[in-house]
Design an enzyme around this catalytic site. Structure first.
Site, PDB file in Angstrom:
ATOM      1  N   GLU A 119       0.834  -1.212   0.000  1.00  0.00           N
ATOM      2  CA  GLU A 119       0.000   0.000   0.000  1.00  0.00           C
ATOM      3  C   GLU A 119       0.865   1.256   0.000  1.00  0.00           C
ATOM      4  O   GLU A 119       0.559   2.234  -0.672  1.00  0.00           O
ATOM      5  CB  GLU A 119      -0.946  -0.023   1.205  1.00  0.00           C
ATOM      6  N   GLU A 134      -3.898  -9.515   3.709  1.00  0.00           N
ATOM      7  CA  GLU A 134      -4.619  -9.179   4.919  1.00  0.00           C
ATOM      8  C   GLU A 134      -5.757 -10.145   5.255  1.00  0.00           C
ATOM      9  O   GLU A 134      -5.995 -10.434   6.421  1.00  0.00           O
ATOM     10  CB  GLU A 134      -5.162  -7.748   4.830  1.00  0.00           C
TER      11      GLU A 134
HETATM   12  N1  T1G Z   1       3.828  -7.754  12.130  1.00  0.00           N
HETATM   13  C1  T1G Z   1       4.524  -8.087  13.236  1.00  0.00           C
HETATM   14  N2  T1G Z   1       5.466  -9.062  13.272  1.00  0.00           N
HETATM   15  C2  T1G Z   1       5.696  -9.716  12.116  1.00  0.00           C
HETATM   16  C3  T1G Z   1       5.002  -9.436  10.928  1.00  0.00           C
HETATM   17  C4  T1G Z   1       4.027  -8.394  10.964  1.00  0.00           C
HETATM   18  N3  T1G Z   1       3.351  -8.036   9.883  1.00  0.00           N
HETATM   19  N4  T1G Z   1       5.444 -10.290   9.960  1.00  0.00           N
HETATM   20  C5  T1G Z   1       6.388 -11.048  10.531  1.00  0.00           C
HETATM   21  N5  T1G Z   1       6.540 -10.714  11.818  1.00  0.00           N
HETATM   22  C6  T1G Z   1       7.489 -11.302  12.765  1.00  0.00           C
HETATM   23  C7  T1G Z   1       7.209 -12.755  13.009  1.00  0.00           C
HETATM   24  O1  T1G Z   1       6.258 -12.927  14.050  1.00  0.00           O
HETATM   25  C8  T1G Z   1       8.590 -13.251  13.413  1.00  0.00           C
HETATM   26  O2  T1G Z   1       8.796 -12.812  14.747  1.00  0.00           O
HETATM   27  C9  T1G Z   1       9.528 -12.429  12.539  1.00  0.00           C
HETATM   28  O3  T1G Z   1       8.773 -11.264  12.151  1.00  0.00           O
HETATM   29  C10 T1G Z   1       9.975 -13.161  11.290  1.00  0.00           C
HETATM   30  O4  T1G Z   1       8.788 -13.580  10.641  1.00  0.00           O
HETATM   31  C11 T1G Z   1      -2.229  -1.894   7.078  1.00  0.00           C
HETATM   32  C12 T1G Z   1      -3.463  -4.150   7.859  1.00  0.00           C
HETATM   33  C13 T1G Z   1       7.084 -11.635   5.655  1.00  0.00           C
HETATM   34  C14 T1G Z   1       6.705 -13.879   4.600  1.00  0.00           C
HETATM   35  O5  T1G Z   1       0.508 -10.529   6.616  1.00  0.00           O
HETATM   36  O6  T1G Z   1       4.024 -13.461   5.995  1.00  0.00           O
HETATM   37  O7  T1G Z   1      -0.280  -4.733   6.535  1.00  0.00           O
HETATM   38  O8  T1G Z   1       9.099 -15.105  15.761  1.00  0.00           O
HETATM   39  O9  T1G Z   1       9.248 -16.039  10.944  1.00  0.00           O
HETATM   40  O10 T1G Z   1       9.508 -16.998   7.553  1.00  0.00           O
HETATM   41  O11 T1G Z   1      -3.399  -2.693   5.256  1.00  0.00           O
HETATM   42  O12 T1G Z   1       6.672 -12.980   8.206  1.00  0.00           O
HETATM   43  O13 T1G Z   1      11.074 -13.728  15.104  1.00  0.00           O
HETATM   44  O14 T1G Z   1       9.635 -13.012  17.045  1.00  0.00           O
HETATM   45  O15 T1G Z   1       7.414 -15.215   9.418  1.00  0.00           O
HETATM   46  O16 T1G Z   1      11.010 -15.097   6.686  1.00  0.00           O
HETATM   47  C15 T1G Z   1       0.209  -7.832   6.238  1.00  0.00           C
HETATM   48  C16 T1G Z   1       3.065 -11.384   7.571  1.00  0.00           C
HETATM   49  C17 T1G Z   1       0.009  -7.332   7.637  1.00  0.00           C
HETATM   50  C18 T1G Z   1       2.868 -10.519   6.329  1.00  0.00           C
HETATM   51  C19 T1G Z   1       8.527 -13.540   6.265  1.00  0.00           C
HETATM   52  N6  T1G Z   1       1.452  -8.563   6.131  1.00  0.00           N
HETATM   53  N7  T1G Z   1       4.399 -11.923   7.622  1.00  0.00           N
HETATM   54  O17 T1G Z   1       8.518 -14.907   6.618  1.00  0.00           O
HETATM   55  O18 T1G Z   1       9.823 -14.844   8.803  1.00  0.00           O
HETATM   56  S1  T1G Z   1      -1.540  -6.523   7.840  1.00  0.00           S
HETATM   57  C20 T1G Z   1       1.497  -9.887   6.376  1.00  0.00           C
HETATM   58  C21 T1G Z   1       4.766 -12.966   6.820  1.00  0.00           C
HETATM   59  C22 T1G Z   1      -1.347  -5.078   6.962  1.00  0.00           C
HETATM   60  C23 T1G Z   1      -2.301  -2.997   6.085  1.00  0.00           C
HETATM   61  C24 T1G Z   1      -2.572  -4.306   6.695  1.00  0.00           C
HETATM   62  C25 T1G Z   1       6.167 -13.484   7.006  1.00  0.00           C
HETATM   63  C26 T1G Z   1       7.109 -13.122   5.859  1.00  0.00           C
HETATM   64  P1  T1G Z   1       9.721 -13.723  15.738  1.00  0.00           P
HETATM   65  P2  T1G Z   1       8.761 -15.031   9.979  1.00  0.00           P
HETATM   66  P3  T1G Z   1       9.793 -15.540   7.378  1.00  0.00           P
END
Ligand code: T1G
Length: 692
Positions: free
Chosen positions: A107, A127
């Protein structure tokens, strides 16, 4: 406060670098520091003619900080204000991207004037997988850039796009290879010299043809029901369509309201729980893996080339790890070879793999009759059928054959790993690795820690699990570990319901309407009635069954009748190919069993009763598993059921669902069932920790 956004200048290019490890989540601090930089450049451009926005570390930005969703408000600066700032900067803003560009990250890129990326970048608005929707302009800008059908598909599915496809669709202005940052800078300079106005998506019209509107409305009708995991998808779809109905500012405001509503739903809370529980499950309480010397795993041995062993071998080959697949029977090895070729050729046909990738994986697996070929393996996994004596002999042999640093694992689904560890003579190197069939597809891996499993052995396997794309949860040693132990009560009640007159289809439909990927009868037919029956028969042989003569008699009878499930064409259902057809003959079997065991048949069984009677014992066993320390956390139990048994993610897993339903409510309902059905065999005992 740590610096999470940096600003530097290179000639006429202002470079803004997001640096909020590990994934550059768009936290409040990120937004505060980014706003300050944008305000400063706006106030005093001082020769800057273009801004480049990039991410440090592995990703540009993988989304909003999901932890902020627990707040009742979105901490200022609002992402929409930041995006408005980017769009209205006096100089063009170029998003130079790599790694993951997801959710709020995409975004933010859409609010920039241009978008360029490294060829390995992944783009998406996932999302809905968290039970929310793009809440900072995605539903309003994406249709203006890509058109409604494609925007709707990406937003409602939450799927990701690789850079090449993003370029082709117009999401990217340029895609670069290895020296991508240099090329991105050159791109910035090229746009800096443009005198033309720079594209602002919010200013573009959102044109939705009647044909597309009709087509999209049909697709929306096909989405899951709002109370069956479809709430966020339906809300997201509505916001996308409203981009054509309202001006940008109004559409944005309505999108934000919808986002705030979604994040308060049980569906979203469950999905966010599932997201973090999966990652938490990889952590071993009290163990700081940073101080542990993990063992290097570069070659894996698998003993037993049956369905499970072959699937396990492919799991490692898929991760580029060399595998030796060993069996005593040449025909079994030949079948395994054929299965391996069949699976990988299928992936090539479906264009999931290139021919070269498939060949690479096939060549990573060598097959052998000799267990001496296992001598240089770093990890050896025993995957023969569930015969304890054979497994004991194998572990005794492995203690002699395996190299001193090798880790020895059993794929057993229920037998005592501690006994196998003792047989090996090196219990510190031994643990369980319970894969789920088909092992090269199912993501769950139950890692069973033995009483003497060394910490670095456990930590090595937890790290290896992520490397091979598995979701791992640690279980202590008990019958059935976490998943199958909880499955026992679920199947027990399924069979009593069958004897009481419910049909397999009625039971399966009730639980599939609850959200289970597959009902219990269909599941056993697929896994094999013989497999399920043998578990019960092994328990009977070991004197581990209770006093109830009617316990699991249905699966034993079907086994005796040769109704082994889908593979034999008859089980709880009759099969026409893979198509399950209700079979009146099987109802006669259950009726006869009911008569034999003096169980009254009823016609008033409801779907609610099916769900309660099957799920409450499952949940209660989960509480006992926690009480006994078999699982570290309730979230680990949820991970097992979400990734190994098809529990609906939008309900968060059985333990999260128990919280949603209310522990007191479950306690009361179980006590009521005990009173109404009798509790002679303690089926309705409530664990002390449930509903205290
Ligand atoms: N928020 C907070 N923590 C996050 C995070 C996030 N979005 N994504 C990952 N982490 C933390 C995760 O808990 C872990 O923490 C560490 O980062 C490494 O992640 C406003 C509302 C990007 C594909 O849904 O899909 O944006 O265990 O183990 O395997 O409109 O992380 O180390 O303490 O998964 O390399 C939309 C979610 C959010 C992406 C990487 N975005 N993340 O995978 O590492 S909503 C998502 C993932 C949003 C807007 C809307 C994956 C990854 P810890 P990991 P990875």
């Amino acid at each position: 406060m740590s610096v999470v956004v940096r600003y530097t200048e290179q000639g006429a290019v202002g470079i803004i670098t997001l640096d909020n490890p590990p994934i550059n989540a768009s936290s409040q601090t990120v937004r505060e520091q980014l706003k300050a930089i944008l305000d400063s450049v706006r106030a005093q451009p001082q020769g800057i003619r273009v801004l480049m926005l990039q991410g440090a570390g592995g990703s540009f930005m993988a989304g909003a900080d999901i932890r902020e969703f627990e707040l009742d408000f979105i901490p200022l600066p609002d992402p929409n204000d930041i995006h408005g700032l980017l769009e209205s900067m006096p100089v063009p803003v170029v998003a130079a991207m790599h790694g993951h560009v997801l959710g709020g990250g995409l975004e933010m890129a859409l609010a920039c004037h241009y978008r360029v990326a490294h060829s390995g970048t992944q783009f998406g608005l996932p999302e809905v997988k968290l039970g929310v929707l793009p809440g900072s302009g995605g539903t309003q800008r994406l249709p203006r850039l890509l058109g409604f059908p494609l925007a709707m598909e990406l937003i409602v599915s939450g799927k990701s796009l690789p850079a090449a496809q993003a370029l082709k669709l117009g999401l990217l202005d340029a895609e670069f290879d290895d020296d991508w940052q240099e090329q991105a800078l050159e791109f910035c300079i090229s746009v800096a010299d443009k005198n033309a106005s720079h594209p602002m998506l919010s200013r573009l019209p959102a044109v939705l043809s009647d044909k597309d509107k009709a087509g999209l409305s049909e697709k929306i009708d096909e989405l899951p029901a709002a109370d069956q995991g479809g709430y966020a998808m339906r809300e997201a779809a509505r916001c996308v369509l409203e981009a054509a109905q309202y001006d940008f500012a109004t559409g944005l405001a309505r999108e934000r309201l919808a986002f705030l509503r979604c994040k308060e739903t049980n569906e979203s809370k469950a999905l966010r729980h599932a997201f973090f529980a999966q990652r938490e499950a990889a952590r071993i309480p009290g163990l700081n893996t940073a101080n542990l010397a993990l063992r290097s795993i570069s070659k894996v041995g698998v003993i037993g080339a049956g369905t499970m062993g072959t699937g396990i071998a492919m799991s490692f080959a898929n991760a580029g790890i060399a595998v030796v697949l060993q069996d005593l029977n040449a025909q079994t090895l030949e079948r395994a070879q054929q299965q391996i070729h069949h699976v990988y050729q299928g992936s090539v046909t479906k264009q999931r793999l290139t021919q070269a990738q498939a060949l690479q994986r096939i060549n990573a697996i060598s097959l052998t009759l000799e267990d001496t070929q296992l001598a240089d393996c770093d990890l050896i996994i025993e995957a023969v059928f569930e015969n304890f004596d054979i497994k004991k002999a194998i572990f005794k042999r492995l203690g002699e054959v395996a190299k001193p640093t090798a880790i020895l694992a059993s794929n057993t689904s229920s037998l005592d790993v501690n006994v196998l560890a003792e047989c090996s003579g090196r219990p510190a190197d031994v643990l369980g690795m319970h894969f789920f069939s088909p092992a090269h597809i199912m993501r769950l891996l139950e890692v069973v820690r033995g009483d003497h499993t060394a910490p670095e052995v456990l930590a090595t396997i937890m790290s290896l699990a992520k490397r091979i794309g598995k979701v791992a949860a640690v279980s202590g040693v008990c019958f059935g570990f976490i998943g199958n132990r909880m499955l026992e009560g679920y199947l027990r009640e399924t069979e009593f319901l069958l004897l009481e007159g419910a049909t397999p289809a009625f039971i399966d439909k009730a639980l599939e309407n609850f959200g289970m990927a597959m009902g219990p009868c269909r599941m056993i037919d697929m896994a094999g009635v013989d497999v399920a029956a043998k578990v019960v028969l092994e328990q009977k042989k070991a004197g581990q069954l209770g006093a109830d003569e009617a316990y699991r008699v249905a699966v034993q009878r079907l086994f005796e009748l040769g109704r082994h499930g889908q593979k034999s064409g008859l089980g709880y259902y009759r099969y026409e190919g893979r198509n399950a057809v209700e079979d009146p003959a099987v109802l006669e079997v259950f009726k006869a069993l009911a008569k034999q065991h003096d169980i009254a048949q009823r016609k008033d069984i409801t779907a609610d009763e099916v769900v309660q009677r099957c799920l409450y014992p499952l949940i209660a066993e989960g509480y006992r598993i926690l009480e006994e320390g078999i699982a570290y956390r309730a979230g680990d139990i949820d991970v097992v059921w979400l990734h190994g048994y098809g529990f609906p993610a939008y309900r968060g897993g059985p333990m999260f669902y128990a919280q949603t339903l209310g522990e007191q409510h479950i306690r009361a309902q179980m006590l009521e069932l005990a009173a109404s059905r009798g509790n002679r065999f303690a089926y309705w005992d409530v664990p002390p920790s449930l509903g205290v």
